[in-house]
Design a protein around this motif. Structure first.
Motif, PDB file in Angstrom:
ATOM      1  N   MET A   1       0.836  -1.194   0.000  1.00 13.05           N
ATOM      2  CA  MET A   1       0.000   0.000   0.000  1.00 13.05           C
ATOM      3  C   MET A   1       0.874   1.248   0.000  1.00 13.05           C
ATOM      4  SD  MET A   1      -2.749   1.848   0.226  1.00 13.05           S
ATOM      5  CE  MET A   1      -4.026   0.610   0.413  1.00 13.05           C
ATOM      6  N   SER A   2       0.589   2.176  -0.894  1.00 11.86           N
ATOM      7  CA  SER A   2       1.356   3.410  -0.965  1.00 11.86           C
ATOM      8  C   SER A   2       1.050   4.302   0.236  1.00 11.86           C
ATOM      9  CB  SER A   2       1.005   4.163  -2.247  1.00 11.86           C
ATOM     10  OG  SER A   2       1.374   3.433  -3.388  1.00 11.86           O
ATOM     11  N   THR A   3       1.984   5.164   0.546  1.00 14.40           N
ATOM     12  CA  THR A   3       1.797   6.139   1.618  1.00 14.40           C
ATOM     13  C   THR A   3       1.795   7.536   1.034  1.00 14.40           C
ATOM     14  OG1 THR A   3       4.187   6.219   1.996  1.00 14.40           O
ATOM     15  CG2 THR A   3       2.909   4.652   3.318  1.00 14.40           C
ATOM     16  N   LEU A   4       1.253   8.483   1.780  1.00 18.61           N
ATOM     17  CA  LEU A   4       1.218   9.864   1.328  1.00 18.61           C
ATOM     18  C   LEU A   4       2.613  10.459   1.277  1.00 18.61           C
ATOM     19  CD1 LEU A   4      -1.789  11.245   3.406  1.00 18.61           C
ATOM     20  CD2 LEU A   4      -1.717  11.039   0.914  1.00 18.61           C
ATOM     21  N   GLU A   5       2.858  11.243   0.253  1.00 21.14           N
ATOM     22  CA  GLU A   5       4.088  12.026   0.211  1.00 21.14           C
ATOM     23  C   GLU A   5       4.020  13.081   1.321  1.00 21.14           C
ATOM     24  OE1 GLU A   5       6.673  11.551  -1.652  1.00 21.14           O
ATOM     25  OE2 GLU A   5       5.798   9.934  -2.876  1.00 21.14           O
ATOM     26  N   PRO A   6       5.138  13.370   1.957  1.00 17.25           N
ATOM     27  CA  PRO A   6       5.122  14.350   3.058  1.00 17.25           C
ATOM     28  C   PRO A   6       4.496  15.686   2.664  1.00 17.25           C
ATOM     29  CG  PRO A   6       7.225  13.211   2.993  1.00 17.25           C
ATOM     30  CD  PRO A   6       6.486  12.780   1.761  1.00 17.25           C
ATOM     31  N   GLY A  16      -7.349  21.954   5.927  1.00 25.23           N
ATOM     32  CA  GLY A  16      -8.379  21.599   6.895  1.00 25.23           C
ATOM     33  C   GLY A  16      -8.738  20.138   6.996  1.00 25.23           C
ATOM     34  N   PHE A  17      -8.037  19.261   6.258  1.00 27.61           N
ATOM     35  CA  PHE A  17      -8.317  17.834   6.325  1.00 27.61           C
ATOM     36  C   PHE A  17      -7.470  17.205   7.433  1.00 27.61           C
ATOM     37  CE2 PHE A  17      -9.239  18.737   1.785  1.00 27.61           C
ATOM     38  CZ  PHE A  17     -10.563  18.328   1.764  1.00 27.61           C
ATOM     39  N   SER A  18      -8.123  16.496   8.331  1.00 29.59           N
ATOM     40  CA  SER A  18      -7.418  15.831   9.424  1.00 29.59           C
ATOM     41  C   SER A  18      -7.022  14.424   8.997  1.00 29.59           C
ATOM     42  CB  SER A  18      -8.319  15.780  10.664  1.00 29.59           C
ATOM     43  OG  SER A  18      -7.668  15.145  11.736  1.00 29.59           O
ATOM     44  N   VAL A  19      -5.740  14.188   8.839  1.00 26.21           N
ATOM     45  CA  VAL A  19      -5.227  12.915   8.332  1.00 26.21           C
ATOM     46  C   VAL A  19      -4.860  12.009   9.505  1.00 26.21           C
ATOM     47  CG1 VAL A  19      -3.436  11.808   6.944  1.00 26.21           C
ATOM     48  CG2 VAL A  19      -4.339  14.051   6.268  1.00 26.21           C
ATOM     49  N   ARG A  20      -5.527  10.863   9.584  1.00 26.58           N
ATOM     50  CA  ARG A  20      -5.229   9.884  10.625  1.00 26.58           C
ATOM     51  C   ARG A  20      -4.423   8.717  10.055  1.00 26.58           C
ATOM     52  NH1 ARG A  20      -8.737  10.639  15.120  1.00 26.58           N
ATOM     53  NH2 ARG A  20     -10.298  12.249  14.720  1.00 26.58           N
ATOM     54  N   TRP A  25      -6.791   8.588   1.951  1.00 20.33           N
ATOM     55  CA  TRP A  25      -6.340   9.787   1.238  1.00 20.33           C
ATOM     56  C   TRP A  25      -5.581   9.411  -0.032  1.00 20.33           C
ATOM     57  CZ3 TRP A  25      -8.809  13.721   3.232  1.00 20.33           C
ATOM     58  CH2 TRP A  25      -9.210  13.647   4.566  1.00 20.33           C
ATOM     59  N   VAL A  26      -4.769   8.369   0.055  1.00 17.23           N
ATOM     60  CA  VAL A  26      -4.089   7.865  -1.138  1.00 17.23           C
ATOM     61  C   VAL A  26      -5.123   7.430  -2.167  1.00 17.23           C
ATOM     62  CG1 VAL A  26      -2.624   6.014  -2.051  1.00 17.23           C
ATOM     63  CG2 VAL A  26      -1.983   7.182   0.070  1.00 17.23           C
ATOM     64  N   GLU A  27      -6.126   6.703  -1.709  1.00 21.94           N
ATOM     65  CA  GLU A  27      -7.187   6.245  -2.614  1.00 21.94           C
ATOM     66  C   GLU A  27      -7.909   7.427  -3.258  1.00 21.94           C
ATOM     67  OE1 GLU A  27     -11.420   3.841  -2.161  1.00 21.94           O
ATOM     68  OE2 GLU A  27      -9.742   3.272  -0.887  1.00 21.94           O
ATOM     69  N   ALA A  28      -8.217   8.442  -2.446  1.00 27.55           N
ATOM     70  CA  ALA A  28      -8.954   9.601  -2.950  1.00 27.55           C
ATOM     71  C   ALA A  28      -8.182  10.361  -4.019  1.00 27.55           C
ATOM     72  CB  ALA A  28      -9.300  10.536  -1.791  1.00 27.55           C
ATOM     73  N   LEU A  29      -6.867  10.324  -3.955  1.00 27.07           N
ATOM     74  CA  LEU A  29      -6.029  11.084  -4.879  1.00 27.07           C
ATOM     75  C   LEU A  29      -5.566  10.276  -6.084  1.00 27.07           C
ATOM     76  CD1 LEU A  29      -3.879  12.877  -2.156  1.00 27.07           C
ATOM     77  CD2 LEU A  29      -5.449  14.024  -3.750  1.00 27.07           C
ATOM     78  N   THR A  30      -5.966   9.015  -6.163  1.00 30.39           N
ATOM     79  CA  THR A  30      -5.459   8.127  -7.211  1.00 30.39           C
ATOM     80  C   THR A  30      -6.438   7.988  -8.372  1.00 30.39           C
ATOM     81  OG1 THR A  30      -4.181   6.853  -5.587  1.00 30.39           O
ATOM     82  CG2 THR A  30      -4.613   5.805  -7.706  1.00 30.39           C
TER      83      THR A  30
END
Length: 229
Positions: A1-6, A16-20, A25-30
């Motif tokens: 599974m990919s991780t978010l870039e810093p 304003g998005f709270s990332v847990r 988030w990766v899915e939403a951006l792919t």
């Protein structure tokens, strides 16, 4: 599974998005073209989250409109349709710098996918879906209100030609499209008077009278919205 870039993680937080966790988030951006369109284990594109985010966005904006005044249902529907449209979502996506963070395949990016209004609008909704999964409705609604502040306080959906407004009202209420008919024409050519009837199946009808067909249609649409909207 990919991780978010810093930088993407920081960008999400700055807007304003709270990332847990990274996954939604990766899915939403792919985009579906990413990695050559090949499916990766435990990784999806944004379509399912877009479906969810679309509903969360609609409920958030509808709640705001209901609380903001006492406009009739037809006008609320007209504004709602404008505020949650793909064009509005894409405009907000551009404003917050989303194009730099969409995960696209090489060809899709070279073809301008990062600037595509359709893709940006869809990803914006997917991010709202990811926020709902991670943080629940209340936090996501508040985030929507911050991001949509200028649109909510602006004129989106307020001032439209009555025929356009009626068509949007019909679409938003899952009704048949308006039908316009000339039911009377009187007077000489230089001073003709047209009476036009507009009707929507299983809803009702209204009439407008003017010296041109177009103006009579406009008045009929306005009368319909005042009566049934």
């Amino acid at each position: 599974m990919s991780t978010l870039e810093p930088e993407t993680r920081e960008w999400l937080k700055a807007n304003g998005f709270s990332v847990r966790t990274d996954a939604p988030w990766v899915e939403a951006l792919t985009h579906g073209s990413y990695n050559g369109g090949a499916a990766r284990v435990n990784e999806r594109d944004y379509q399912r989250l877009e479906f969810l985010g679309d509903r969360v966005l609609g409920l958030s904006v509808a709640s705001w409109l209901y609380s903001a005044g006492d406009a009739p249902e037809g006008r609320l529907s007209q504004r709602l349709n404008a505020l949650v449209s793909g064009a509005t979502c894409a405009r907000i996506a551009q404003a917050i710098g989303l194009p730099d963070h969409v995960r696209l395949g090489k060809q899709a990016r070279e073809d301008g996918g990062a600037e595509s209004a359709n893709i940006l609008g869809d990803v914006m909704e997917a991010l709202i879906g990811a926020s709902f999964i991670e943080n629940g409705y209340d936090a996501t609604r508040d985030c929507v209100y911050r991001l949509w502040e200028s649109e909510l306080d602006g004129d989106s959906g307020k001032a439209k030609h009555p025929k356009s407004a009626l068509q949007e009202w019909a679409a938003g209420n899952r009704r048949a499209m308006p039908q316009y008919d000339i039911i009377d024409r009187s007077g000489p050519d230089h001073a003709a008077r047209f009476t036009v009837r507009v009707s929507i199946h299983n809803v009702g009808e209204a009439q407008g009278v003017a010296t041109s067909k177009g103006e009579a249609e406009k008045r009929a649409a306005k009368a319909f919205l005042e009566e049934y909207g």
